[in-house]
Design a protein around this motif. Structure first.
Motif, PDB file in Angstrom:
ATOM      1  N   ALA A  53     -37.116  47.737  -5.976  1.00 63.32           N
ATOM      2  CA  ALA A  53     -36.336  47.796  -7.216  1.00 63.32           C
ATOM      3  C   ALA A  53     -35.731  49.174  -7.442  1.00 63.32           C
ATOM      4  CB  ALA A  53     -37.216  47.411  -8.404  1.00 63.32           C
ATOM      5  N   GLY A  54     -36.127  50.159  -6.641  1.00 63.22           N
ATOM      6  CA  GLY A  54     -35.551  51.491  -6.758  1.00 63.22           C
ATOM      7  C   GLY A  54     -36.490  52.559  -7.268  1.00 63.22           C
ATOM      8  N   ALA A  55     -37.780  52.239  -7.400  1.00 58.31           N
ATOM      9  CA  ALA A  55     -38.753  53.235  -7.859  1.00 58.31           C
ATOM     10  C   ALA A  55     -39.016  54.221  -6.731  1.00 58.31           C
ATOM     11  CB  ALA A  55     -40.045  52.554  -8.287  1.00 58.31           C
ATOM     12  N   THR A  56     -38.766  55.494  -6.983  1.00 57.90           N
ATOM     13  CA  THR A  56     -38.974  56.501  -5.940  1.00 57.90           C
ATOM     14  C   THR A  56     -40.420  56.979  -5.885  1.00 57.90           C
ATOM     15  OG1 THR A  56     -38.280  58.214  -7.497  1.00 57.90           O
ATOM     16  CG2 THR A  56     -36.593  57.307  -6.035  1.00 57.90           C
ATOM     17  N   GLY A  57     -41.092  56.992  -7.013  1.00 54.39           N
ATOM     18  CA  GLY A  57     -42.501  57.391  -7.056  1.00 54.39           C
ATOM     19  C   GLY A  57     -43.267  56.423  -7.940  1.00 54.39           C
ATOM     20  N   ILE A  58     -44.388  55.975  -7.448  1.00 52.10           N
ATOM     21  CA  ILE A  58     -45.195  55.022  -8.210  1.00 52.10           C
ATOM     22  C   ILE A  58     -46.571  55.640  -8.416  1.00 52.10           C
ATOM     23  CG2 ILE A  58     -46.198  52.720  -8.245  1.00 52.10           C
ATOM     24  CD1 ILE A  58     -43.938  51.895  -6.305  1.00 52.10           C
ATOM     25  N   GLY A  59     -47.008  55.721  -9.675  1.00 46.51           N
ATOM     26  CA  GLY A  59     -48.316  56.279  -9.991  1.00 46.51           C
ATOM     27  C   GLY A  59     -49.304  55.174 -10.309  1.00 46.51           C
ATOM     28  N   LEU A  60     -50.560  55.428 -10.017  1.00 44.79           N
ATOM     29  CA  LEU A  60     -51.632  54.482 -10.320  1.00 44.79           C
ATOM     30  C   LEU A  60     -52.452  55.028 -11.484  1.00 44.79           C
ATOM     31  CD1 LEU A  60     -52.819  53.633  -6.708  1.00 44.79           C
ATOM     32  CD2 LEU A  60     -51.384  52.240  -8.192  1.00 44.79           C
ATOM     33  N   ILE A  61     -52.716  54.198 -12.469  1.00 44.49           N
ATOM     34  CA  ILE A  61     -53.498  54.596 -13.642  1.00 44.49           C
ATOM     35  C   ILE A  61     -54.949  54.225 -13.399  1.00 44.49           C
ATOM     36  CG2 ILE A  61     -53.828  54.258 -16.107  1.00 44.49           C
ATOM     37  CD1 ILE A  61     -50.880  53.568 -16.321  1.00 44.49           C
ATOM     38  N   ASP A  71     -59.254  55.126 -14.851  1.00 40.93           N
ATOM     39  CA  ASP A  71     -60.118  55.686 -15.890  1.00 40.93           C
ATOM     40  C   ASP A  71     -61.033  56.720 -15.260  1.00 40.93           C
ATOM     41  OD1 ASP A  71     -59.272  54.358 -18.134  1.00 40.93           O
ATOM     42  OD2 ASP A  71     -60.698  52.710 -17.915  1.00 40.93           O
ATOM     43  N   ALA A  72     -61.437  57.717 -16.032  1.00 38.67           N
ATOM     44  CA  ALA A  72     -62.404  58.697 -15.556  1.00 38.67           C
ATOM     45  C   ALA A  72     -63.769  58.020 -15.442  1.00 38.67           C
ATOM     46  CB  ALA A  72     -62.484  59.876 -16.514  1.00 38.67           C
ATOM     47  N   PRO A  73     -64.547  58.338 -14.419  1.00 32.96           N
ATOM     48  CA  PRO A  73     -65.837  57.691 -14.243  1.00 32.96           C
ATOM     49  C   PRO A  73     -66.841  58.130 -15.315  1.00 32.96           C
ATOM     50  CG  PRO A  73     -65.544  59.396 -12.593  1.00 32.96           C
ATOM     51  CD  PRO A  73     -64.262  59.303 -13.358  1.00 32.96           C
ATOM     52  N   ASP A  74     -67.758  57.205 -15.661  1.00 32.55           N
ATOM     53  CA  ASP A  74     -68.837  57.531 -16.578  1.00 32.55           C
ATOM     54  C   ASP A  74     -69.901  58.322 -15.831  1.00 32.55           C
ATOM     55  OD1 ASP A  74     -67.763  56.291 -18.743  1.00 32.55           O
ATOM     56  OD2 ASP A  74     -68.847  54.404 -18.441  1.00 32.55           O
ATOM     57  N   ASP A  75     -70.468  59.317 -16.499  1.00 35.95           N
ATOM     58  CA  ASP A  75     -71.528  60.099 -15.872  1.00 35.95           C
ATOM     59  C   ASP A  75     -72.870  59.401 -15.967  1.00 35.95           C
ATOM     60  OD1 ASP A  75     -69.741  62.080 -15.191  1.00 35.95           O
ATOM     61  OD2 ASP A  75     -70.095  63.220 -17.033  1.00 35.95           O
ATOM     62  N   ASN A  76     -72.926  58.279 -16.725  1.00 32.57           N
ATOM     63  CA  ASN A  76     -74.189  57.577 -16.952  1.00 32.57           C
ATOM     64  C   ASN A  76     -74.568  56.674 -15.793  1.00 32.57           C
ATOM     65  OD1 ASN A  76     -74.157  58.795 -19.399  1.00 32.57           O
ATOM     66  ND2 ASN A  76     -73.343  57.021 -20.499  1.00 32.57           N
ATOM     67  N   ARG A  77     -73.693  56.488 -14.825  1.00 34.98           N
ATOM     68  CA  ARG A  77     -73.974  55.574 -13.713  1.00 34.98           C
ATOM     69  C   ARG A  77     -74.825  56.207 -12.665  1.00 34.98           C
ATOM     70  NH1 ARG A  77     -68.686  51.897 -12.672  1.00 34.98           N
ATOM     71  NH2 ARG A  77     -68.725  50.919 -14.680  1.00 34.98           N
ATOM     72  N   THR A 119     -62.020  60.257 -10.095  1.00 36.05           N
ATOM     73  CA  THR A 119     -61.599  61.561 -10.597  1.00 36.05           C
ATOM     74  C   THR A 119     -60.261  61.903  -9.956  1.00 36.05           C
ATOM     75  OG1 THR A 119     -62.857  62.655  -8.858  1.00 36.05           O
ATOM     76  CG2 THR A 119     -63.926  62.389 -10.982  1.00 36.05           C
ATOM     77  N   SER A 120     -59.305  62.313 -10.772  1.00 33.54           N
ATOM     78  CA  SER A 120     -57.989  62.691 -10.269  1.00 33.54           C
ATOM     79  C   SER A 120     -57.324  63.607 -11.283  1.00 33.54           C
ATOM     80  CB  SER A 120     -57.123  61.451 -10.030  1.00 33.54           C
ATOM     81  OG  SER A 120     -56.922  60.764 -11.240  1.00 33.54           O
ATOM     82  N   ASP A 121     -56.316  64.303 -10.811  1.00 30.64           N
ATOM     83  CA  ASP A 121     -55.539  65.165 -11.694  1.00 30.64           C
ATOM     84  C   ASP A 121     -54.556  64.305 -12.468  1.00 30.64           C
ATOM     85  OD1 ASP A 121     -56.803  67.428 -10.773  1.00 30.64           O
ATOM     86  OD2 ASP A 121     -55.355  67.754  -9.158  1.00 30.64           O
ATOM     87  N   PRO A 122     -54.276  64.655 -13.725  1.00 31.08           N
ATOM     88  CA  PRO A 122     -53.307  63.869 -14.496  1.00 31.08           C
ATOM     89  C   PRO A 122     -51.899  64.041 -13.940  1.00 31.08           C
ATOM     90  CG  PRO A 122     -54.082  65.749 -15.766  1.00 31.08           C
ATOM     91  CD  PRO A 122     -54.878  65.718 -14.499  1.00 31.08           C
TER      92      PRO A 122
END
Length: 148
Positions: A132-140, A142-148, A53-56
């Motif tokens: 390479a010059g990237a100042t901010g790197i984001g990680l993609i 998936d939202a977790p399934d509630d069925n687990r 879970t994370s903010d977009p």
């Protein structure tokens, strides 16, 4: 006789209503076409993203992000806009990202790492992106399934 002519003119008054049935038919056909073609527009590398879970991430609407994917075999893929290339080496990722960032300095760099890829490969990729010059790197993820 004159009264009869006036009666017929009153009955033939022009209709001011628009028949919208053909427009509805066209709209429904377009809706079906878009529903069928929309899933085909999603392309890319098959990656099982880790779930959390994370903010977009807030994105600048004018600049498309640069996405680098790492699949479960450890192969790297550079995705810019609609261009999804073949597997490339880590050095090629750094060179191409540096070229892109020299032209579009505000472009965001995102990493799509497969859930089962070695953590060290993702860290090495992030280090190369930083060089390479990237100042901010984001990680993609998936939202977790509630069925687990």
């Amino acid at each position: 006789m004159k009264g009869m002519g006036m009666m017929s003119q009153q009955r033939r008054k022009p209709m001011a209503e628009i028949n919208v049935v053909p427009y509805i038919d066209v709209m429904l056909v377009l809706l079906v076409i878009f529903m069928v073609t929309a899933p085909m527009l999603t392309q890319g590398v098959k990656v099982d993203l880790p779930e959390t879970t994370s903010d977009p991430i807030q994105q600048d609407k004018d600049v498309e992000p640069i996405t680098v994917s790492v699949d479960s075999n450890g192969a790297y893929y550079l995705e810019v806009g609609d261009d999804r290339g073949n597997a490339i080496s880590l050095e090629q990722v750094r060179e191409q990202v540096a070229k892109i960032l020299s032209q579009r300095t505000s472009a965001e760099v995102l990493v799509r790492g497969d859930e089962y890829v070695d953590y060290g490969q993702v860290v090495r990729l992030m280090a190369e992106l930083k060089s390479a010059g990237a100042t901010g790197i984001g990680l993609i993820t998936d939202a977790p399934d509630d069925n687990r």
